[in-house]
Motif scaffolding. Structure first.
Motif, PDB file in Angstrom:
ATOM      1  N   LEU A 181       0.824  -1.204   0.000  1.00 47.66           N
ATOM      2  CA  LEU A 181       0.000   0.000   0.000  1.00 47.66           C
ATOM      3  C   LEU A 181       0.860   1.257   0.000  1.00 47.66           C
ATOM      4  O   LEU A 181       0.575   2.220  -0.726  1.00 47.66           O
ATOM      5  N   LEU A 182       1.933   1.262   0.789  1.00 50.42           N
ATOM      6  CA  LEU A 182       2.810   2.433   0.833  1.00 50.42           C
ATOM      7  C   LEU A 182       3.460   2.698  -0.519  1.00 50.42           C
ATOM      8  O   LEU A 182       3.588   3.860  -0.933  1.00 50.42           O
ATOM      9  N   ALA A 183       3.875   1.654  -1.200  1.00 52.36           N
ATOM     10  CA  ALA A 183       4.490   1.833  -2.517  1.00 52.36           C
ATOM     11  C   ALA A 183       3.500   2.476  -3.483  1.00 52.36           C
ATOM     12  O   ALA A 183       3.862   3.375  -4.255  1.00 52.36           O
ATOM     13  N   ALA A 184       2.251   2.026  -3.426  1.00 50.31           N
ATOM     14  CA  ALA A 184       1.237   2.589  -4.317  1.00 50.31           C
ATOM     15  C   ALA A 184       0.911   4.029  -3.951  1.00 50.31           C
ATOM     16  O   ALA A 184       0.747   4.889  -4.829  1.00 50.31           O
ATOM     17  N   LEU A 185       0.835   4.329  -2.662  1.00 49.14           N
ATOM     18  CA  LEU A 185       0.568   5.699  -2.235  1.00 49.14           C
ATOM     19  C   LEU A 185       1.703   6.632  -2.651  1.00 49.14           C
ATOM     20  O   LEU A 185       1.469   7.745  -3.129  1.00 49.14           O
ATOM     21  N   ALA A 186       2.934   6.184  -2.458  1.00 56.12           N
ATOM     22  CA  ALA A 186       4.080   7.016  -2.817  1.00 56.12           C
ATOM     23  C   ALA A 186       4.135   7.303  -4.317  1.00 56.12           C
ATOM     24  O   ALA A 186       4.605   8.362  -4.736  1.00 56.12           O
ATOM     25  N   ALA A 187       3.632   6.373  -5.123  1.00 57.07           N
ATOM     26  CA  ALA A 187       3.660   6.549  -6.570  1.00 57.07           C
ATOM     27  C   ALA A 187       2.552   7.468  -7.078  1.00 57.07           C
ATOM     28  O   ALA A 187       2.635   7.969  -8.202  1.00 57.07           O
TER      29      ALA A 187
END
Length: 259
Positions: A181-187
């Protein structure tokens, strides 16, 4: 996939937020029933009267209804793939005196009418499990709510696309899927904040609330955990929620990322 409408005998109307919201949902054994997770999700959305809010995968709309009951004057929208739950969401929104509409759609291919709109806030409770990586629930509708084929990153991307500038997207998810989820939010978003939800004092969080802002530039922020239950263990009948969580669940209070 639950296509046929729920019969009246399959449903019951439950009170949420101390009776501020009343939500039709399947009785045990007839489909997916909302717990506290969508209530906590709704409580984490910092909506203001007059704003537009979208929920992805809204089910019977317990989160939307709880948010609408807490914050007056919202324009609500839901997107739901299962026809039976989309119909239930429309009923719940209408019977709680709220303004909104529900798009019956696969999130992988949203309709033009939804893609033409933008929102101040998007919220979502994506499936907690990946498809095929657990024992399936016997009810097909419940299984789709628990484990879906749409990647978690696609939920975040769709949320970001539907946001107005400076709008927020808020998610509730299992802690095991936080890296994804963090990777997707950061992107897709900025000013990302994570609020862990610990079952009891001294226990590791099992769920998290996560929020990002479209165009946000603040540094990532990991907030102190919110504890759901008082005491070291459950000792007697009835709930044992902490005062903070009681205020959210019974009085319709917001839950803050700021402590």
């Amino acid at each position: 996939m639950r296509r046929e409408p729920f019969a009246e005998e399959e449903l019951r109307r439950d009170a949420f937020l101390g009776g501020m919201a009343k939500i039709w949902q399947p009785k045990h054994g007839f489909g997916y029933r909302a717990g506290v997770d969508p209530v906590l999700l709704a409580a984490a959305v910092e909506a203001q009267p007059g704003q537009e809010v979208l929920e992805l995968g809204c089910g019977g709309a317990p989160a939307l209804v709880c948010l609408g009951a807490r914050v007056g004057g919202l324009s609500l929208a839901g997107a739901e793939i299962q026809p039976a739950y989309a119909a239930l969401a429309r009923r719940n929104i209408a019977e709680n005196g709220l303004k909104g509409e529900v798009y019956e759609t696969d999130l992988a291919a949203p309709p033009a009418a939804l893609k033409a709109r933008s929102f101040d806030h998007v919220l979502a409770n994506p499936p907690y499990f990946e498809e095929g990586k657990r024992s399936a629930a016997p009810d097909a509708g419940r299984e789709l709510a628990l484990a879906g084929s749409l990647p978690l990153a696609d939920w975040v991307t769709l949320a970001a696309r539907r946001l107005k500038p400076r709008g927020t997207a808020t998610f509730v998810q299992r802690v095991e899927r936080l890296p994804e989820l963090l990777a997707a939010l950061a992107a897709n978003l900025g000013s990302v904040e994570v609020l862990p939800l610990a079952p009891r004092e001294g226990r590791a969080p099992r769920l998290i609330l996560a929020r990002g802002r479209k165009g946000g530039r603040a540094a990532f922020r990991l907030c102190p955990s919110v504890v759901l239950h008082a005491g070291a263990c459950h000792l007697e009948d009835g709930d044992d929620y902490t005062n903070v969580i009681k205020a959210v669940l019974r009085d319709g209070k917001p839950i803050s990322f700021s402590g």
